[in-house]
Design a protein around this motif. Structure first.
Motif, PDB file in Angstrom:
ATOM      1  N   ASP A  23      91.684  99.418  68.961  1.00 59.09           N
ATOM      2  CA  ASP A  23      92.168  98.513  68.115  1.00 59.09           C
ATOM      3  C   ASP A  23      93.827  98.172  68.433  1.00 59.09           C
ATOM      4  O   ASP A  23      94.412  98.900  68.630  1.00 59.09           O
ATOM      5  CB  ASP A  23      92.176  99.237  66.884  1.00 59.09           C
ATOM      6  N   ARG A  35      95.598  77.093  62.758  1.00 61.27           N
ATOM      7  CA  ARG A  35      95.245  76.632  64.074  1.00 61.27           C
ATOM      8  C   ARG A  35      96.521  75.648  64.777  1.00 61.27           C
ATOM      9  O   ARG A  35      97.054  75.104  64.251  1.00 61.27           O
ATOM     10  CB  ARG A  35      94.117  75.668  64.145  1.00 61.27           C
ATOM     11  N   THR A 106      89.250  95.357  69.617  1.00 60.90           N
ATOM     12  CA  THR A 106      89.274  94.710  68.417  1.00 60.90           C
ATOM     13  C   THR A 106      90.885  94.413  68.022  1.00 60.90           C
ATOM     14  O   THR A 106      91.658  95.311  68.270  1.00 60.90           O
ATOM     15  CB  THR A 106      88.749  95.376  67.177  1.00 60.90           C
ATOM     16  N   SER A 108      93.113  93.010  65.063  1.00 62.24           N
ATOM     17  CA  SER A 108      92.973  93.173  63.531  1.00 62.24           C
ATOM     18  C   SER A 108      94.247  92.380  63.271  1.00 62.24           C
ATOM     19  O   SER A 108      95.354  92.767  63.586  1.00 62.24           O
ATOM     20  CB  SER A 108      92.948  94.529  62.898  1.00 62.24           C
ATOM     21  N   THR A 116      91.764  90.055  59.047  1.00 52.86           N
ATOM     22  CA  THR A 116      90.833  89.287  59.968  1.00 52.86           C
ATOM     23  C   THR A 116      90.778  90.034  61.403  1.00 52.86           C
ATOM     24  O   THR A 116      91.780  90.365  61.834  1.00 52.86           O
ATOM     25  CB  THR A 116      91.260  87.888  59.957  1.00 52.86           C
ATOM     26  N   MET A 117      89.416  90.089  61.797  1.00 53.88           N
ATOM     27  CA  MET A 117      89.466  90.791  63.094  1.00 53.88           C
ATOM     28  C   MET A 117      88.648  89.858  64.177  1.00 53.88           C
ATOM     29  O   MET A 117      87.787  89.060  63.502  1.00 53.88           O
ATOM     30  CB  MET A 117      88.560  92.036  62.728  1.00 53.88           C
ATOM     31  N   VAL A 118      89.139  90.006  65.375  1.00 52.98           N
ATOM     32  CA  VAL A 118      88.465  89.226  66.375  1.00 52.98           C
ATOM     33  C   VAL A 118      88.035  90.513  67.600  1.00 52.98           C
ATOM     34  O   VAL A 118      89.116  91.258  67.851  1.00 52.98           O
ATOM     35  CB  VAL A 118      89.167  88.233  67.088  1.00 52.98           C
ATOM     36  N   SER A 119      86.637  90.563  67.798  1.00 54.79           N
ATOM     37  CA  SER A 119      86.409  91.628  68.664  1.00 54.79           C
ATOM     38  C   SER A 119      85.492  91.267  69.907  1.00 54.79           C
ATOM     39  O   SER A 119      84.964  90.100  69.982  1.00 54.79           O
ATOM     40  CB  SER A 119      85.303  92.720  68.028  1.00 54.79           C
ATOM     41  N   HIS A 120      85.737  91.950  70.971  1.00 52.14           N
ATOM     42  CA  HIS A 120      85.145  91.798  72.145  1.00 52.14           C
ATOM     43  C   HIS A 120      84.459  92.888  72.756  1.00 52.14           C
ATOM     44  O   HIS A 120      85.160  94.052  72.710  1.00 52.14           O
ATOM     45  CB  HIS A 120      85.936  90.983  73.360  1.00 52.14           C
TER      46      HIS A 120
END
Length: 363
Positions: A23, A35, A106, A108, A116-120
């Motif tokens: 994390d 954006r 991840t 966060s 808000t999270m983005v994971s791979h």
């Protein structure tokens, strides 16, 4: 916990299994990223995440914790393994490092009390790890286990653990299928307790309020605990007919990542220690409240020193209502009467996070 262990007890208090993530947490964002722009965070931390949040929370409360997980064969995996085994004292003898497999990650971003999270990541190759669907075919003996149920999918280790006398505590994630069918949670039949949040509990039962949902869930599991967010938590024990409700502690939330895991860890701790149901709810809510004041999941899990410091400080705050304080007087019998001079001098809240994993590597 030492006073509640016997020579006949298994070697571990709690067993759990699941995916480990690295994390990376950003805090101090004034708003959600926009954006086409660059956002700068005022805080950052790195820590093992995923199931490591729960494992760390349990270990910091003094439970002998065993974790079965797959770790990446990279610097991230090395860091996570070292942080859990050497840093937290978690037993990883049933875990494996997978050659050529990279760690799941991840990112966060915490703002406005949410994240808000983005994971791979990728599933580990099954032939590379002696794990069955993420867990050993024969889990080690333990007094308790924590399982994350997946709708429509059975985890054989849960039934095996329950057959040995392990007390299984289950939570569940969001049902992406939209079915919300309790019959799809087949392993719930082997569990002692089920700890969903209010929305999950109502969707699974069709009840219009979370308290009614908790009662409905006791037709499927002996003990139902429903977290109510800012309202606290409500629990019903079918075996005793007892119910309890405890309000939440109002805090300024920095990052809610892992708060649910910390709540479960606190509840499991109180259950193994034999506390009354209301005390277990209060303790679980307290540990979760302390965790959201820090950033990160495993980083923010409180230990007994943080709990002791909170209890001493909250009693000295002017304007506290006696009724609210009495809810936590059970802590007087649990906590040391005095903090060490070092703990007294330590800043509050404590900060565990470091900005990067590059400052330390295992030998």
């Amino acid at each position: 916990m030492a006073a509640h262990r016997t020579s006949d007890d298994p070697p571990w208090d709690v067993y759990l299994t699941g995916p480990v993530f690295l994390d990376i947490i950003f805090t101090g964002l004034d708003s959600a990223p926009v954006r086409g722009t660059e956002s700068w965070a005022r805080g950052m931390g790195s820590s093992p995440g995923g199931v490591a949040n729960m494992a760390t929370a349990l270990a910091r409360l003094g439970l002998r914790t065993a974790l079965a997980a797959a770790f990446g064969d990279d610097h991230y995996g090395e860091y996570c393994w070292d942080a859990l085994e050497r840093g937290e004292g978690i037993d990883l003898s049933t875990s494996r490092t997978v050659p050529g497999w990279h760690s799941s990650v991840t990112v966060s971003m915490a703002y406005e009390g949410e994240r808000t999270m983005v994971s791979h990541g990728h599933e580990p190759p099954p032939e590379a790890v002696p794990l069955h669907e993420g867990a050993p075919a024969c889990p080690p003996p333990a007094r308790a286990a924590v399982a994350s149920l997946t709708p429509g999918k059975r985890a054989p280790w849960i039934a095996q653990a329950a057959a040995r006398g392990t007390r299984v505590f289950a939570d569940v994630g969001w049902d992406d299928t939209g079915a919300w069918d309790l019959s799809g949670l087949t392993d719930l039949a082997h569990c002692e307790a089920f700890l969903p949040n209010a929305e999950e509990a109502m969707r699974y039962t069709g009840a219009t309020c979370p308290r009614a949902a908790a009662h409905a869930l006791t037709a499927h599991v002996p003990l139902a605990v429903v977290t109510l967010g800012a309202e606290g938590a409500y629990a019903v024990d079918r075996r005793t007919g007892e119910s309890a409700e405890v309000p939440a502690i109002a805090v300024e939330a920095l990052d809610p990542t892992g708060a649910g895991d910390v709540f479960v860890a606190g509840f499991v701790t109180g259950t193994l220690a034999g506390w009354p149901l209301a005390d277990r709810l209060a303790f679980a809510g307290l540990t979760a409240a302390l965790s959201v004041q820090e950033f990160g999941g495993s980083l923010s899990a409180p230990g007994w020193s943080e709990i002791a410091a909170w209890w001493r400080r909250v009693q000295s705050v002017e304007g506290q209502t006696p009724e609210a304080l009495r809810r936590y007087t059970f802590l007087d019998d649990l906590l040391p009467t005095l903090l060490s001079a070092q703990e007294e001098a330590a800043p509050w809240p404590l900060r565990r996070a470091v900005p990067t994993i590059g400052f330390g590597r295992s030998a």
